[in-house]
Scaffold this active site. Structure first.
Site, PDB file in Angstrom:
ATOM      1  CG  ASP A 184      -0.418  -0.172   2.563  1.00  0.00           C
ATOM      2  OD1 ASP A 184       1.003  -0.282   2.476  1.00  0.00           O
ATOM      3  OD2 ASP A 184      -0.869   0.287   3.405  1.00  0.00           O
ATOM      4  CE  LYS A 206       1.301   1.166  12.523  1.00  0.00           C
ATOM      5  NZ  LYS A 206       0.399  -0.028  12.113  1.00  0.00           N
ATOM      6  CG  ASP A 237       0.442   4.041   4.449  1.00  0.00           C
ATOM      7  OD1 ASP A 237       1.082   3.032   5.124  1.00  0.00           O
ATOM      8  OD2 ASP A 237      -0.756   4.013   4.360  1.00  0.00           O
TER       9      ASP A 237
HETATM   10  N1  GDD Z   1      -0.655 -11.175   2.735  1.00  0.00           N
HETATM   11  C1  GDD Z   1      -0.841 -10.248   3.907  1.00  0.00           C
HETATM   12  N2  GDD Z   1      -1.105 -10.934   5.098  1.00  0.00           N
HETATM   13  N3  GDD Z   1      -0.672  -8.860   3.784  1.00  0.00           N
HETATM   14  C2  GDD Z   1      -0.884  -8.018   5.088  1.00  0.00           C
HETATM   15  C3  GDD Z   1      -1.175  -8.694   6.186  1.00  0.00           C
HETATM   16  C4  GDD Z   1      -1.305 -10.248   6.323  1.00  0.00           C
HETATM   17  O1  GDD Z   1      -1.886 -10.640   7.101  1.00  0.00           O
HETATM   18  N4  GDD Z   1      -1.293  -7.930   7.116  1.00  0.00           N
HETATM   19  C5  GDD Z   1      -0.908  -6.620   6.360  1.00  0.00           C
HETATM   20  N5  GDD Z   1      -0.603  -7.111   5.220  1.00  0.00           N
HETATM   21  C6  GDD Z   1      -0.278  -6.018   3.975  1.00  0.00           C
HETATM   22  C7  GDD Z   1      -1.302  -4.974   3.814  1.00  0.00           C
HETATM   23  O2  GDD Z   1      -2.303  -5.249   2.915  1.00  0.00           O
HETATM   24  C8  GDD Z   1      -0.317  -3.702   3.624  1.00  0.00           C
HETATM   25  O3  GDD Z   1      -0.090  -3.630   2.341  1.00  0.00           O
HETATM   26  C9  GDD Z   1       1.005  -3.881   4.169  1.00  0.00           C
HETATM   27  O4  GDD Z   1       0.987  -5.438   4.439  1.00  0.00           O
HETATM   28  C10 GDD Z   1       1.369  -3.354   5.565  1.00  0.00           C
HETATM   29  O5  GDD Z   1       0.116  -3.131   6.467  1.00  0.00           O
HETATM   30  P1  GDD Z   1      -0.775  -2.139   6.932  1.00  0.00           P
HETATM   31  O6  GDD Z   1      -1.900  -2.602   7.671  1.00  0.00           O
HETATM   32  O7  GDD Z   1      -0.909  -1.243   5.968  1.00  0.00           O
HETATM   33  O8  GDD Z   1       0.147  -1.573   7.892  1.00  0.00           O
HETATM   34  P2  GDD Z   1       0.438  -0.111   8.539  1.00  0.00           P
HETATM   35  O9  GDD Z   1       0.394   1.030   7.248  1.00  0.00           O
HETATM   36  O10 GDD Z   1      -0.234   0.260   9.756  1.00  0.00           O
HETATM   37  O11 GDD Z   1       2.237  -0.156   8.892  1.00  0.00           O
HETATM   38  C11 GDD Z   1       3.089  -0.807   8.205  1.00  0.00           C
HETATM   39  O12 GDD Z   1       3.350   0.045   7.135  1.00  0.00           O
HETATM   40  C12 GDD Z   1       4.161   1.201   7.469  1.00  0.00           C
HETATM   41  C13 GDD Z   1       4.601   2.115   6.457  1.00  0.00           C
HETATM   42  O13 GDD Z   1       3.505   2.538   5.561  1.00  0.00           O
HETATM   43  C14 GDD Z   1       4.326  -1.161   9.038  1.00  0.00           C
HETATM   44  O14 GDD Z   1       5.200  -2.004   8.192  1.00  0.00           O
HETATM   45  C15 GDD Z   1       5.113  -0.063   9.503  1.00  0.00           C
HETATM   46  O15 GDD Z   1       6.010  -0.363  10.227  1.00  0.00           O
HETATM   47  C16 GDD Z   1       5.418   0.940   8.467  1.00  0.00           C
HETATM   48  O16 GDD Z   1       5.918   2.325   9.069  1.00  0.00           O
HETATM   49 MG    MG Z   2      -0.056   0.783   5.351  1.00  0.00          MG
END
Ligand code: GDD
Ligand code: MG
Length: 363
Positions: A106, A157, A216
């Protein structure tokens, strides 16, 4: 080089658009959102992509197949249930090379991931994490390193009190050695951010300072921001050459001569714009859309096959595929309309409204 793209999230915040298509397949400037990542990786020589997917996977596959990408082979690995970021990669382990990239699906970015790979090789790291500065890291993973880029702490977080001056966060783009997979138990949900990376501290985990555009795409506001940034050419994308040459990206088959176009806009194939219609700035028009005479649209996205009647006024709206908008309807700002909805002639949609897929809006 090989890349695993994590794309298992549900994208609930982009409803009603995501009630009929998975979030990574939602078009952003006429390409599926996730296609931008495929395109960026392809520019850095990635030819082999393992797509880790869950919810509505078929829709994503269909959307990416349709747009295609020469020279890139995409395999889809469907999780039986969400296994977390690390669990999802572990689940795809049989497909992995000795060294590979892992990307959060994403994010929209154009940073130099080849340079990240080069640093990974020169330090001999087991894991290298791209880092970017953000104003408020509390919604991200905060990463502290020493002067040699060795990660000292990883705080997913963090609370506002835990944030140091000039914070850098995890950009969601990792280079990993295959032996990192040995740290991940199979068959259960495991998080890179909360479990694997903290366990690698003092054991070969490095940061890499990524320089370039990074966003993001988690919320509808970010979708709008990304659309504007793509049209403003704030990042390198497939639109850049045309935007640089002519200020807008307009497909050859589009008939726009009778309308008034305000740069920058993106207009796809087989679009017709009737006499006196005003389009832009910052409009995106998908394929097979017709826009009636004297309609006025600004800052709006119309997806494939929409029809807009004569004299319609659209402020800033996000309009899904196949929506029909009757003559002289008025759509105010910050409106999202789901696929196939019908807006009757003369209807008014108030600012901030969400209209369900296939709904009928009467005058
Ligand atoms: N296949 C799969 N399975 N993908 C997953 C899963 C899962 O169980 N959980 C999350 N994802 C994918 C989401 O679709 C997304 O593309 C990506 O992993 C990150 O998950 P988010 O839910 O968007 O996390 P976030 O934005 O709160 O935090 C993450 O991204 C940040 C940067 O944008 C973390 O990696 C943070 O450390 C980081 O700063
Ligand atoms: Mg994200």
């Amino acid at each position: 080089m090989q890349a695993v793209i994590l794309s298992g999230g549900q994208g609930t915040r982009l409803r009603p658009l995501t009630s009929t298509m998975p979030k990574p397949a939602v078009p952003m400037v006429n390409r599926p959102m996730l296609w931008y990542m495929v395109d960026w990786l392809a520019r850095h020589g990635v030819e082999d992509i393992v797509m880790s997917v869950g919810f509505l996977a078929d829709g994503l596959r269909a959307a990416l197949d349709e747009t295609g990408h020469e020279g890139v082979n995409i395999r889809y690995v469907e999780e039986p249930e969400p296994l977390g970021t690390a669990g999802a990669v572990k689940y795809a382990e049989q497909h992995l090379d000795e060294r590979f990239l892992v990307l959060n699906g994403d994010i929209l970015t154009d940073f130099d991931i080849s340079a990240e790979i080069a640093q990974h090789e020169s330090t001999g790291a087991r894991a290298t994490l791209a880092l970017v500065p953000v104003e408020d890291p509390t919604a991200y993973g905060l990463v502290l390193t020493d002067a040699d880029q060795r990660v000292l702490s990883f705080l997913e977080k963090p609370s506002a009190e835990e944030v140091p001056p000039n914070p850098r966060i995890n950009a969601g783009a990792y280079v990993l050695e295959r032996d990192v997979m040995d740290l991940i138990p199979a068959g259960k949900a495991v998080s890179f951010e909360r479990e694997v990376f903290p366990a690698l501290i003092d054991n070969g985990i490095y940061g890499y300072d990524a320089d370039g555009y990074w966003l993001d795409l988690g919320t509808p506001e970010r979708y709008v921001e990304a659309t504007r940034d793509l049209l403003a050419n704030n990042l390198t994308s497939w639109l850049s050459p045309e935007l640089e040459a002519s200020g807008s990206a307009i497909a050859a088959s589009a008939k726009t001569e009778l309308g008034i176009i305000r740069d920058p806009v993106a207009i796809d194939e087989n679009v017709t714009v009737d006499a006196g219609a005003t389009l832009g700035a910052y409009c995106v028009v998908g394929p097979d859309v017709s826009i009636g005479s004297n309609a006025a649209l600004a800052g709006s996205v119309l997806m494939r096959g929409c029809s807009v009647g004569e004299g319609v006024d659209i402020a800033q709206a996000l309009i899904g595929p196949g929506v029909s908008i009757g003559a002289r309807a008025r759509i105010e700002s910050d409106v999202v309309i789901g696929e196939g909805a019908v807006v009757e002639p003369g209807a008014r949609i108030a600012a901030g409204s969400r209209i369900d897929a296939k709904a009928a809006v009467t005058a």
